[in-house]
Structures are given as C-alpha cells and as structure tokens.
Design an enzyme around this catalytic site. Sequence first.
Site, PDB file in Angstrom:
ATOM      1  N   HIS A 265       6.560  60.660   4.037  1.00  0.00           N
ATOM      2  CA  HIS A 265       6.968  59.262   3.822  1.00  0.00           C
ATOM      3  C   HIS A 265       6.953  58.488   5.152  1.00  0.00           C
ATOM      4  O   HIS A 265       6.327  57.437   5.264  1.00  0.00           O
ATOM      5  CB  HIS A 265       8.377  59.238   3.201  1.00  0.00           C
ATOM      6  CG  HIS A 265       8.909  57.859   2.937  1.00  0.00           C
ATOM      7  ND1 HIS A 265       8.884  57.293   1.698  1.00  0.00           N
ATOM      8  CD2 HIS A 265       9.478  56.937   3.759  1.00  0.00           C
ATOM      9  CE1 HIS A 265       9.414  56.073   1.766  1.00  0.00           C
ATOM     10  NE2 HIS A 265       9.792  55.836   3.002  1.00  0.00           N
ATOM     11  N   GLU A 266       7.623  59.044   6.145  1.00  0.00           N
ATOM     12  CA  GLU A 266       7.705  58.332   7.432  1.00  0.00           C
ATOM     13  C   GLU A 266       6.329  58.227   8.092  1.00  0.00           C
ATOM     14  O   GLU A 266       6.019  57.224   8.739  1.00  0.00           O
ATOM     15  CB  GLU A 266       8.713  59.002   8.367  1.00  0.00           C
ATOM     16  CG  GLU A 266      10.152  59.055   7.846  1.00  0.00           C
ATOM     17  CD  GLU A 266      10.691  57.734   7.303  1.00  0.00           C
ATOM     18  OE1 GLU A 266      10.268  56.673   7.793  1.00  0.00           O
ATOM     19  OE2 GLU A 266      11.524  57.773   6.367  1.00  0.00           O
ATOM     20  N   HIS A 269       4.542  55.252   6.799  1.00  0.00           N
ATOM     21  CA  HIS A 269       4.952  54.065   7.559  1.00  0.00           C
ATOM     22  C   HIS A 269       4.272  54.078   8.939  1.00  0.00           C
ATOM     23  O   HIS A 269       3.831  53.044   9.432  1.00  0.00           O
ATOM     24  CB  HIS A 269       6.469  54.062   7.785  1.00  0.00           C
ATOM     25  CG  HIS A 269       7.286  53.680   6.578  1.00  0.00           C
ATOM     26  ND1 HIS A 269       7.113  52.504   5.904  1.00  0.00           N
ATOM     27  CD2 HIS A 269       8.307  54.323   5.954  1.00  0.00           C
ATOM     28  CE1 HIS A 269       8.004  52.426   4.901  1.00  0.00           C
ATOM     29  NE2 HIS A 269       8.733  53.518   4.910  1.00  0.00           N
ATOM     30  N   GLU A 300       6.543  49.692   2.548  1.00  0.00           N
ATOM     31  CA  GLU A 300       6.972  50.777   1.670  1.00  0.00           C
ATOM     32  C   GLU A 300       5.817  51.282   0.805  1.00  0.00           C
ATOM     33  O   GLU A 300       5.782  52.456   0.429  1.00  0.00           O
ATOM     34  CB  GLU A 300       8.152  50.303   0.807  1.00  0.00           C
ATOM     35  CG  GLU A 300       8.922  51.399   0.118  1.00  0.00           C
ATOM     36  CD  GLU A 300       9.697  52.316   1.067  1.00  0.00           C
ATOM     37  OE1 GLU A 300       9.741  52.061   2.288  1.00  0.00           O
ATOM     38  OE2 GLU A 300      10.257  53.308   0.565  1.00  0.00           O
TER      39      GLU A 300
HETATM   40 ZN    ZN Z   1      10.355  53.884   3.581  1.00  0.00          ZN
END
Ligand code: ZN
Length: 510
Positions: A265-266, A269, A300
């Site tokens: 997830h990170e 980003h 996101e």
């Molecule tokens: Zn996030």
Amino acid sequence: MTPRAAFAELLRRHAEVRDLSSATALLAWDQETMMPRKAAAARASQLATLAGLRHERFTDPRLGDWIAACEAASGEFDDEERAGIRELARDWRRATQLPRDLVEEQAAAESAALEAWREARARSDWPAFAPHLERLLDLARRRAAVLGFADRPYDGLLDDYERGATEAGLAQLFDQLVPRLAPMVAIIVEHAGRVDSRCFRQPFDERAQEAFATRVVAAMGFDTDAGRIDRSSHPFCTGIARGDVRLTRRFAADDLRPALFGIVHEAGHGLYEQGLHAAGAAERPGAALLAEACSLGVHESQSRLWENIVARSLPFWQAFAPVAAEYFPAQLAAVGAEECWRAVNEVQRSLIRVEADELTYNLHVAVRFDVERALVAGRLAVADVPAAWNAAMQRLIGLAPGNDGEGCLQDIHWAMGGLGYFPTYTLGNLYAAQLWETAQRELPRLDEAIAQGELVVLRDWLRASVHCHGRRFTASELIERATGAPPSSEPFVRHLRARFGAVYGVTLPG
Ligand code: ZN
C-alpha cells in the site's frame, strides 16, 4: 516588471517554500521513526517555527503582484506554465484568505483534540471527546465560510482534499454503490467456510518478513536510490523531496498479511510520489509548479490499486507464492498460489475500518460519510453521534459496536480536523478499479506479466497516465483523460463481482 520576470520571482519563492515544506516533512518523518522520546517538546517548537516561516514567506503580498502580472499576460506562457501559475495562485489565495487567528485557533484545537481523543478512545468515553469535536466543527464551518464553497459547507471541507468533489455528487455515488455491496456481502458470509486463511496466521520471523516485503516492493519498481523503508508504529509514506520518498512498515509476529499489504500500500503511494518528478519536472518551470499530488483520492487510488487489485490477484500469487515459500519454507512450502490467493481475500463483517476487507471497506466509509455530513449540516448533534454511528453500522454492515472505542472513536481523522477526508478513501477505490480496467485494455499481456513477477510494466503505465501530470488536472479530469470516461462506480462493482465470485465460487449480483 515583465511577466517573465514576475514568473521567475514566483518560481524562486515557490522553491523556497517547497524547501521549507521538505524540511518540515523530514522532521515529521524523523519524529515517527528515529527521534528520542525526550525530544518531543523541542521538535514541536521546530515544527511550529518552520510552519510560521513557511506561512510568512508564502503569504507575502508581493506574490499577489507577481501572480497578477502573470495572469494578466497569460499569452506569454505555455499551457503547462499557465496551469502551474493557476495552481500556485489557488494555494496563495487560500493561504492569504484565512485570518491568522483562525489558523492558530485551528492548530491549538487540533492538538488538544488529539490528546483528548487518545484518552477518550482508550476509555471508550465519547462525552470526553465531544466538546473537542464541537469546537472543530465550528472551526470547519468558519473556515468553509471564509474560503467559500459550491453549494453546502461540506463542499468547502472537501475542497481541502478532493477539489471539485461535492456532497451531492458523493451522496449520489454512495447511493449507487452501497445497495450493491450489501447483497454481495450477504451471499459471501453464507459461504465463509470456503476460504481458510490459517496458512498466513502463523508465526513468521520478522527479518524474513522484511526481506520478502522488500523484494515485492523492488519488483513494483520503487527506486530505493530515491527513497527508503524504515520501521514505525503506523505505516505511512512521505514524499520529502525529489529523490527522497520514504515508506515505513509495520509487522505482526503471527500474521504475514499486515506487513505485506501494509508495505505494498505505502509503496503504491511512494511510486506516485516518485512519478511526480519523473517527467522532467526539475527542468521545466511549469512542471516544477505542478509536481504535487492531484488529490487524496488519486493518491489513495495508487496505493489501493497495488494493495488490493494487484497484490490480492491470482496472477500476483502465481509469481509470489513460490517466492514466499523461499522465505518461509516451514510455513508456506506446501501452500500453492490458489490457496494464498483465497486466504488474502477473506471477507468478514467487522467493526474496524482499517482491518476491513476490500468488499466491506466502503461500507465503513459510508457510515462515516453519513455521520459527518449530518454533523456539518447541523442535522445531527455531537452528543448523538454514537447512536447514529451504531445505527448506520447495523444498517450497512449488520454489526453494531459494543463500545465507542471500537465504534465512533476508532479513527484519528476527526481529531485531526479531517472532516470531509473519509470519502476520498472510497474515491480512491473507485479510481483504482477504473484505471485497472483501462490498463488491462491497453496492456493486453498485463496479467501474464504480473504472473511472471514483472510488475514494472504497470508502474510505467501509471507513470505515463497518472503520475506525470501531478496536479495539472482535477481528479475527475485526470481519470477521464486516463480512462476515457468520467469517474464511475461500475468498474469497481465489476471488479468485486469477478474477484469474490471466483474466490468464493459463487455468482454475485452486479
Ligand atoms: Zn493510503
């Protein structure tokens, strides 16, 4: 002063303000990862000093003159430079419109609310937090009144996170989405026995978890010469500057999934942050002004696309189940790709948003959207939030929390003044699915590439379609340019139906 000379002044000042922001971001990163505990007071003072300096440098009235000179001679600039001037002007106007006492009151209210929230959550004590939320709501309404809004005050709050989004537009979107999720959840929970996640719920060595997660992040194309990965209690990504994007990871001793999906997830980003600077943003002045994230929803969408759509897909596990077995032979050598894939797609009715699966996640967001728009409109009193929250949970998810700590006090956002923030999570999920459909159409071999562990092809597509534009377009313009259609919930619903139908071996309604 000629328009070009005014533009040069703007660029110089922009670079200076950007450097102050970078220094702030680095100190904030250090606070979460490295800083000794006793430095907290000094750090707060350093951050406040930098914030004051930044505000002073940025709200200098001369910027207004330079902006006016550039806007009056817009024919002298190319499209990219005009867009950069427009964005800088927007930021400058918003920063100068807010009176200083309102900004200071907001900062003080947020830090008091954060303190109160931590205690209130631990003791499940809504009345202890309520006066803080009351004050933050009042400040949010005053802020919206100063900055202006399209139709309702909530629109003004959305402007901070997702410019162009409106309460009415979001309400319509949730009204389309929510009634289609509940029947899917109902069918799946009847077949809960078809997914067994025990293979991931075992002890896993921390160093091996880190090594495995790092290997996945490297396969995604995250450039560790332009970033780093460290440990923190809550995982996050921060774009400090060009060439410096930092991710943090978490770790659970008895479950492999939090570390893996947290870092993927990170890194989603992080790829966006790295991609903002990929298109020569340092060389072209217009691009330098635009090398920032478009919106929270778009940010996101990048993390969710990698975390959910890619890393929870069967092709991903065809590539990475054998890799996981190398790192964890005792736990995973006998577990195949299909079993891993099912185990990472377990659906459950649950109380906590951050632990929710891909199917129920947006129902958690819908609860928050319902409650906060009623609060901002004055239809709901702060004292009545727990009752409204529990009723919405029961209606949408079919579970009500036993106490407010696992109910309306679970998230930090309101305590940080983040009213209007939650819907951007759902927008991110929708944008992600829509981008993914387009990527699959434009890259016909995408699934095969992922099944070979070649993930960079997707990074490159995202870089060219999304990242390189920075904040040049609004989120909905960007999605329409990248996918050929305005933002819609249809691709996301199609994705859920296909994925969870396959995982659970059921036919789901569309
Ligand atoms: Zn996030």
